[in-house]
Design a protein around this motif. Structure first.
Motif, PDB file in Angstrom:
ATOM      1  N   SER A 225      36.125 -30.282 -19.851  1.00 45.61           N
ATOM      2  CA  SER A 225      34.865 -30.900 -19.425  1.00 45.61           C
ATOM      3  C   SER A 225      33.727 -30.476 -20.347  1.00 45.61           C
ATOM      4  CB  SER A 225      34.512 -30.540 -17.981  1.00 45.61           C
ATOM      5  OG  SER A 225      33.825 -29.307 -17.915  1.00 45.61           O
ATOM      6  N   TYR A 226      32.611 -31.210 -20.243  1.00 43.09           N
ATOM      7  CA  TYR A 226      31.432 -30.932 -21.072  1.00 43.09           C
ATOM      8  C   TYR A 226      30.841 -29.560 -20.803  1.00 43.09           C
ATOM      9  CZ  TYR A 226      28.005 -31.037 -17.368  1.00 43.09           C
ATOM     10  OH  TYR A 226      27.259 -30.690 -16.270  1.00 43.09           O
TER      11      TYR A 226
ATOM     12  N   VAL B 195      28.712 -23.250 -21.250  1.00 38.66           N
ATOM     13  CA  VAL B 195      29.400 -21.989 -21.003  1.00 38.66           C
ATOM     14  C   VAL B 195      29.534 -21.176 -22.292  1.00 38.66           C
ATOM     15  CG1 VAL B 195      31.618 -20.997 -20.311  1.00 38.66           C
ATOM     16  CG2 VAL B 195      30.584 -22.821 -18.939  1.00 38.66           C
ATOM     17  N   SER B 196      29.798 -21.846 -23.400  1.00 37.70           N
ATOM     18  CA  SER B 196      29.940 -21.118 -24.664  1.00 37.70           C
ATOM     19  C   SER B 196      28.651 -20.345 -24.982  1.00 37.70           C
ATOM     20  CB  SER B 196      30.277 -22.106 -25.788  1.00 37.70           C
ATOM     21  OG  SER B 196      30.372 -21.445 -27.014  1.00 37.70           O
TER      22      SER B 196
ATOM     23  N   HIS C  30      20.742 -24.690 -23.031  1.00 32.37           N
ATOM     24  CA  HIS C  30      20.640 -24.618 -24.495  1.00 32.37           C
ATOM     25  C   HIS C  30      22.012 -24.678 -25.159  1.00 32.37           C
ATOM     26  CE1 HIS C  30      16.274 -24.256 -25.077  1.00 32.37           C
ATOM     27  NE2 HIS C  30      16.379 -24.137 -23.765  1.00 32.37           N
ATOM     28  N   GLY C  31      23.048 -24.831 -24.328  1.00 31.69           N
ATOM     29  CA  GLY C  31      24.368 -25.212 -24.848  1.00 31.69           C
ATOM     30  C   GLY C  31      24.565 -26.708 -24.679  1.00 31.69           C
ATOM     31  N   THR C  32      24.211 -27.214 -23.490  1.00 31.20           N
ATOM     32  CA  THR C  32      24.412 -28.655 -23.248  1.00 31.20           C
ATOM     33  C   THR C  32      23.493 -29.501 -24.132  1.00 31.20           C
ATOM     34  OG1 THR C  32      22.941 -28.545 -21.320  1.00 31.20           O
ATOM     35  CG2 THR C  32      25.302 -28.401 -20.892  1.00 31.20           C
TER      36      THR C  32
ATOM     37  N   GLY D 114      19.888 -30.944 -20.492  1.00 30.23           N
ATOM     38  CA  GLY D 114      20.279 -30.564 -21.853  1.00 30.23           C
ATOM     39  C   GLY D 114      19.922 -31.671 -22.834  1.00 30.23           C
ATOM     40  N   CYS D 115      20.177 -32.917 -22.437  1.00 30.57           N
ATOM     41  CA  CYS D 115      19.830 -34.059 -23.300  1.00 30.57           C
ATOM     42  C   CYS D 115      18.321 -34.123 -23.520  1.00 30.57           C
ATOM     43  CB  CYS D 115      20.293 -35.372 -22.660  1.00 30.57           C
ATOM     44  SG  CYS D 115      22.049 -35.667 -22.850  1.00 30.57           S
ATOM     45  N   TRP D 116      17.569 -33.882 -22.474  1.00 28.65           N
ATOM     46  CA  TRP D 116      16.103 -33.959 -22.591  1.00 28.65           C
ATOM     47  C   TRP D 116      15.609 -32.884 -23.570  1.00 28.65           C
ATOM     48  CZ3 TRP D 116      11.862 -32.487 -18.505  1.00 28.65           C
ATOM     49  CH2 TRP D 116      10.692 -33.154 -18.810  1.00 28.65           C
ATOM     50  N   ILE D 117      16.107 -31.657 -23.354  1.00 30.73           N
ATOM     51  CA  ILE D 117      15.700 -30.550 -24.236  1.00 30.73           C
ATOM     52  C   ILE D 117      16.123 -30.859 -25.681  1.00 30.73           C
ATOM     53  CG2 ILE D 117      16.108 -28.098 -24.787  1.00 30.73           C
ATOM     54  CD1 ILE D 117      16.559 -27.681 -21.704  1.00 30.73           C
TER      55      ILE D 117
END
Ligand SMILES: Cc1ncc(COP(=O)(O)O)c(C=O)c1O
Length: 388
Positions: free
Chosen positions: A124-125, A130-131, A225-227, A258-261
């Protein structure tokens, strides 16, 4: 100003290496009250995206290393990111009712693309968030963390913590899909199954989270900040151009935000000149972003979040980008799932909501990217019950 963790309530700033997941300046209330939420203030400029250098780096999300809030050398990576971007098969668009206009096709010059984040190490995304999150745990020298999840974040954390040698307790609702539980159990994490719905799980972990570092994908800002690398990749894969819109199955909003950031950072760095419309997709049975207050069971288990902690931020992301919230029925979600699998795309019911939503997006033109967030193998039993 240097990068910092920032309290959304008081504006208090903390260095990035402070071992906190919510702001100590604000008294904790409970798992659903957004008191003391933190964001990361991450400065960007033209040097944040060195495009020529990025093109020569390995095909993982760490190719955007100047944009990630983790010092070099502590990354915990299983090769996540740089997932494929490919056209939605025409017959899927046809079956979900996405073809509109007088010509019966999506508008001339328009295209709908799938970003296959289902093809990640844990399926999953969530591996993107998580990384970065587990890398932050390694940077902080933590040996034990806790997380709650509808399944996918938990299985991803369990595997990345195993890779990092960090102990973790994963709290999940009792009804979580067996494949996700197997990932948690076999990785060596401690699995806590909580009776009741997803909210009951958030309540159960609240007490543990006062004692241990909580890697919550909803509370802890490192996850976003990973997504955000989803946005960087879409942009790079389109020749460093922004799409018109991105369609995201949304519960707590970790990919939506995440997309917005990510797109905002690209805009502030001068790479793109506008942020795409962000379309949040929810199951009609659980649609708090659309103002719903009554909730019932949905096959889209990953987005069954009645009280998302960052609801106001999610609504701001949609509003500020000219996007919208779209709700989809159970029947349309199952029909989209069937169409996807019959076209060779073995996906989770949760992300079939993005395909189902396209019937309500026929007024959009240009490039539209749908986030395919989870692999079908995660929910084999559900898919068998729904479609076999
Ligand atoms: C497959 C899938 N898609 C989308 C989501 C939604 O993520 P979020 O709750 O952060 O919006 C989840 C969350 O678990 C998921 O498992």
């Amino acid at each position: 100003m240097p990068a910092a963790l920032v309290c959304r309530d008081t504006g208090t700033r903390y260095p990035l290496d402070t071992p906190i997941w919510r702001s100590p300046a604000v008294a904790p209330v409970d798992s659903v009250t957004p008191a003391g939420l933190l964001d990361i203030d991450w400065p960007v400029d033209a040097s944040t995206f060195p495009r020529e250098a990025i093109a020569k780096r390995p095909a993982t999300m760490w190719r955007y290393r100047e944009a990630l809030p983790i010092p070099a050398g502590v990354e915990v990576t299983l090769g996540e990111g740089m997932t494929p971007l490919l056209a939605v098969p025409e017959r899927v668009l046809e079956s979900v009712g996405a073809l509109g206009g007088s010509s019966g096709t999506i508008r001339p010059g328009s295209q709908m693309l799938l970003k296959l984040d289902s093809l990640h190490p844990s399926g999953s995304y969530k591996d993107r968030g998580v990384s970065v999150m587990v890398s932050q745990c390694r940077r902080l020298g933590l040996s034990h963390v806790v997380e709650d999840s509808s399944g996918n974040a938990g299985s991803s954390f369990a595997l990345y913590c195993a890779a990092a040698g960090i102990a973790c307790d994963i709290y999940v609702p009792e009804a979580t899909s067996p494949a996700k539980l197997t990932q948690v159990l076999t990785s060596g994490a401690r699995l806590v199954r909580v009776p009741g719905d997803r909210q009951a799980t958030s309540d159960a972990i609240w007490e543990a989270a006062q004692r241990h570092y909580y890697v919550s994908h909803a509370w802890n800002p490192f996850f976003f900040h990973g997504t955000k690398t989803f946005a960087f990749e879409v942009c790079e894969q389109l020749g460093w151009k922004a799409p018109e819109a991105v369609v995201v199955p949304t519960g707590n909003g970790t990919l939506l935000l995440g997309c917005w950031i990510g797109f905002e950072e690209l805009r502030r760095a001068g790479v793109i000149d506008r942020v795409p419309k962000l379309i949040a997709v929810q199951a009609a049975h659980c649609a708090p972003l659309a103002g719903a207050t009554a909730f019932s069971h949905t096959v889209a288990e990953g987005i069954a979040i009645p009280r998302p902690i960052r609801r106001e931020q999610c609504l701001a992301a949609v509003r500020d980008t000219g996007g919208r919230v779209v709700t989809v029925s159970e029947a349309d979600t199952v029909a989209a799932l069937r169409a996807a699998i019959r076209a060779g795309l073995y996906i989770e019911p949760t992300c079939a909501t993005a395909l189902a939503a396209t019937a309500q997006l026929r007024d959009l033109s240009g490039t539209i990217v749908l986030a395919i967030t989870g692999h079908g193998l995660k929910t084999n039993d559900t898919i068998a019950k729904l479609l076999a």
